[in-house]
Motif scaffolding. Structure first.
Motif, PDB file in Angstrom:
ATOM      1  N   SER A  94      57.432  42.356 -10.372  1.00 49.58           N
ATOM      2  CA  SER A  94      56.421  41.636 -11.134  1.00 49.58           C
ATOM      3  C   SER A  94      56.796  41.679 -12.604  1.00 49.58           C
ATOM      4  N   GLU A 107      52.059  45.490 -10.410  1.00 49.64           N
ATOM      5  CA  GLU A 107      51.667  44.980  -9.098  1.00 49.64           C
ATOM      6  C   GLU A 107      52.887  44.341  -8.459  1.00 49.64           C
ATOM      7  N   ASN A 110      40.689  35.935  -3.847  1.00 49.61           N
ATOM      8  CA  ASN A 110      41.925  36.188  -4.586  1.00 49.61           C
ATOM      9  C   ASN A 110      43.125  35.368  -4.149  1.00 49.61           C
ATOM     10  N   GLY A 143      46.565  38.649  -8.777  1.00 47.17           N
ATOM     11  CA  GLY A 143      46.477  40.078  -9.053  1.00 47.17           C
ATOM     12  C   GLY A 143      45.701  40.310 -10.333  1.00 47.17           C
ATOM     13  N   LEU A 193      48.975  42.347  -2.053  1.00 48.23           N
ATOM     14  CA  LEU A 193      49.385  43.040  -3.277  1.00 48.23           C
ATOM     15  C   LEU A 193      49.348  44.543  -3.069  1.00 48.23           C
ATOM     16  N   SER A 234      50.214  48.278  -5.566  1.00 50.39           N
ATOM     17  CA  SER A 234      50.482  48.766  -6.931  1.00 50.39           C
ATOM     18  C   SER A 234      51.621  49.738  -6.928  1.00 50.39           C
TER      19      SER A 234
END
Length: 174
Positions: free
Chosen positions: A16, A21, A114, A140, A172, A174
């Motif tokens: 990313s 993310e 989302n 995100g 997604l 993290s």
């Protein structure tokens, strides 16, 4: 060698711009994609992070290279901004851009708070232009993520089902 190459490639593909993310998906759902990723053919892959706010990957599934393909997958990560806050914003931009190129119809397949998944079918396009595209945009916290499978010509129903299953696997982390 193949395992480390694939691990490195996937780390690059899923990067990313803000590195907080990442989009994950099960590439094994679509065997032709898995074959390219495991095949070690670097001419089938292009990674471009020259603009950290808009990072792109292209994987040619069918064809001889990322410049000469008939089926491909784009993975794009872009930063959110004042005019690009949601999946719907990006979908609107994609639709406007395609309608400027050739006659295009868009069909929403799935939508939640989302993400947005839709089909594009275009006609009267210039030679070498993808007539069919499947898109999944996931929003995100700081970035928007796009998976876009596309083909020159019609996308066979079996291919479309496999691509949609792959798109549904995208989430997604993290």
């Amino acid at each position: 060698m193949k395992c480390s190459y694939l691990t490195l490639l996937l780390a690059i593909l899923l990067a990313s711009p803000v590195h907080a993310e990442k989009l994950e998906f099960d590439y094994q759902i679509y065997p032709p994609l898995e074959a390219v990723l495991n095949g070690g053919r670097t001419e089938m892959l292009r990674y471009d992070d020259s603009n950290p706010k808009y990072v792109t990957d292209r994987i040619a599934i069918q064809g001889t290279s990322v410049d000469h393909w008939t089926e491909a997958l784009d993975i794009i990560v872009r930063s959110r901004g004042p005019k690009m806050k949601s999946s719907a914003d990006w979908a609107g931009e994609i639709q406007q851009n395609w309608r400027a190129v050739c006659a295009s119809e868009f069909t929403t397949i799935a939508e939640d708070v989302n993400s947005l998944t839709f089909l594009r079918h275009s006609t009267g396009c210039p030679a070498g232009t993808a007539q069919t595209g499947l898109y999944r945009i996931v929003a995100g916290r700081k970035s928007l993520f796009l998976l876009n499978a596309f083909t020159i010509g019609e996308m066979a129903e079996s291919m479309r089902r496999q691509w949609l299953e792959l798109l549904r696997s995208a989430h997604l982390s993290s």
